[in-house]
Design a protein around this motif. Structure first.
Motif, PDB file in Angstrom:
ATOM      1  N   SER A  47     -16.863  -1.533  -7.645  1.00 28.51           N
ATOM      2  CA  SER A  47     -17.002  -1.095  -6.250  1.00 28.51           C
ATOM      3  C   SER A  47     -15.845  -0.188  -5.835  1.00 28.51           C
ATOM      4  N   THR A  51     -16.346   3.640  -4.785  1.00 29.79           N
ATOM      5  CA  THR A  51     -15.825   4.069  -3.490  1.00 29.79           C
ATOM      6  C   THR A  51     -15.016   5.353  -3.650  1.00 29.79           C
ATOM      7  N   HIS A  56     -17.634   6.900  -0.055  1.00 27.74           N
ATOM      8  CA  HIS A  56     -18.221   5.965   0.908  1.00 27.74           C
ATOM      9  C   HIS A  56     -17.883   4.549   0.439  1.00 27.74           C
ATOM     10  N   ALA A  57     -17.627   3.645   1.383  1.00 26.94           N
ATOM     11  CA  ALA A  57     -17.217   2.293   1.042  1.00 26.94           C
ATOM     12  C   ALA A  57     -18.326   1.524   0.334  1.00 26.94           C
ATOM     13  N   TYR A  59     -18.651  -2.330  -1.475  1.00 25.46           N
ATOM     14  CA  TYR A  59     -17.979  -3.620  -1.578  1.00 25.46           C
ATOM     15  C   TYR A  59     -18.721  -4.530  -2.540  1.00 25.46           C
ATOM     16  N   ARG A  69     -23.350  -1.293  -0.459  1.00 19.00           N
ATOM     17  CA  ARG A  69     -22.821  -0.078   0.157  1.00 19.00           C
ATOM     18  C   ARG A  69     -22.835  -0.289   1.671  1.00 19.00           C
ATOM     19  N   VAL A  80     -14.927   7.311   3.506  1.00 16.63           N
ATOM     20  CA  VAL A  80     -13.544   7.017   3.141  1.00 16.63           C
ATOM     21  C   VAL A  80     -12.707   8.288   3.181  1.00 16.63           C
ATOM     22  N   LEU A  94      -8.598   0.820   3.068  1.00 23.27           N
ATOM     23  CA  LEU A  94      -9.472   1.984   3.169  1.00 23.27           C
ATOM     24  C   LEU A  94      -9.331   2.558   4.566  1.00 23.27           C
TER      25      LEU A  94
END
Length: 138
Positions: A47, A51, A56-57, A59, A69, A80, A94
């Motif tokens: 992850s 990222t 884009h984040a 997790y 996502r 991000v 982040l």
């Protein structure tokens, strides 16, 4: 507990992170403009790598046992702007642009919407959008 790290070849910079025995690291999402803390979630190697690659984040959901996502269901994704590692190398920060203004699944801007007042947790931030309108009712 299951090992949440992926088996894919990963960049060397990931080796600097001090992962938990389960292969996770806590990640704090902070609004890049205001500095507000929006949420905390977990990341595994995959992850964190995604990222960094996608901007884009992404997790790791411990409850679902899979990647998620941010915004894939709600549309409230996190773009991000910067990724930082703390001095102990065991927490990721982040700095994000929060799309839609809502980071919390409760429909609030931040997951940190309760404050300790007179020995009780008090809700101090309002619901911006009803969670049922975001995720649908169960």
């Amino acid at each position: 507990m299951q090992d949440c790290s992926d088996n894919v070849e990963t960049p060397d910079w990931l080796d600097a992170v001090r992962w938990t025995p389960e292969g996770l690291v806590p990640a704090i999402a902070q609004d890049a403009e205001t500095g507000d803390i929006l949420m905390m979630a977990w990341m595994n190697r995959q992850s964190l790598r995604l990222t960094a690659e996608e901007g884009h984040a992404v997790y790791w959901s411990r409850s679902r046992g899979k990647l998620w996502r941010k915004g894939e269901t709600s549309g409230h994704e996190q773009v991000v702007r910067e990724i930082r590692l703390d001095c102990d190398e065991d927490v990721i920060l982040l700095k994000v642009e929060q799309k839609g203004g809502i980071a919390c699944h409760t429909g609030r801007r931040s997951c940190f919407y309760r404050a300790l007042k007179d020995g009780q947790w008090v809700r101090v931030d309002p619901v911006i959008k009803d969670p049922d309108a975001i995720y649908g009712s169960n």
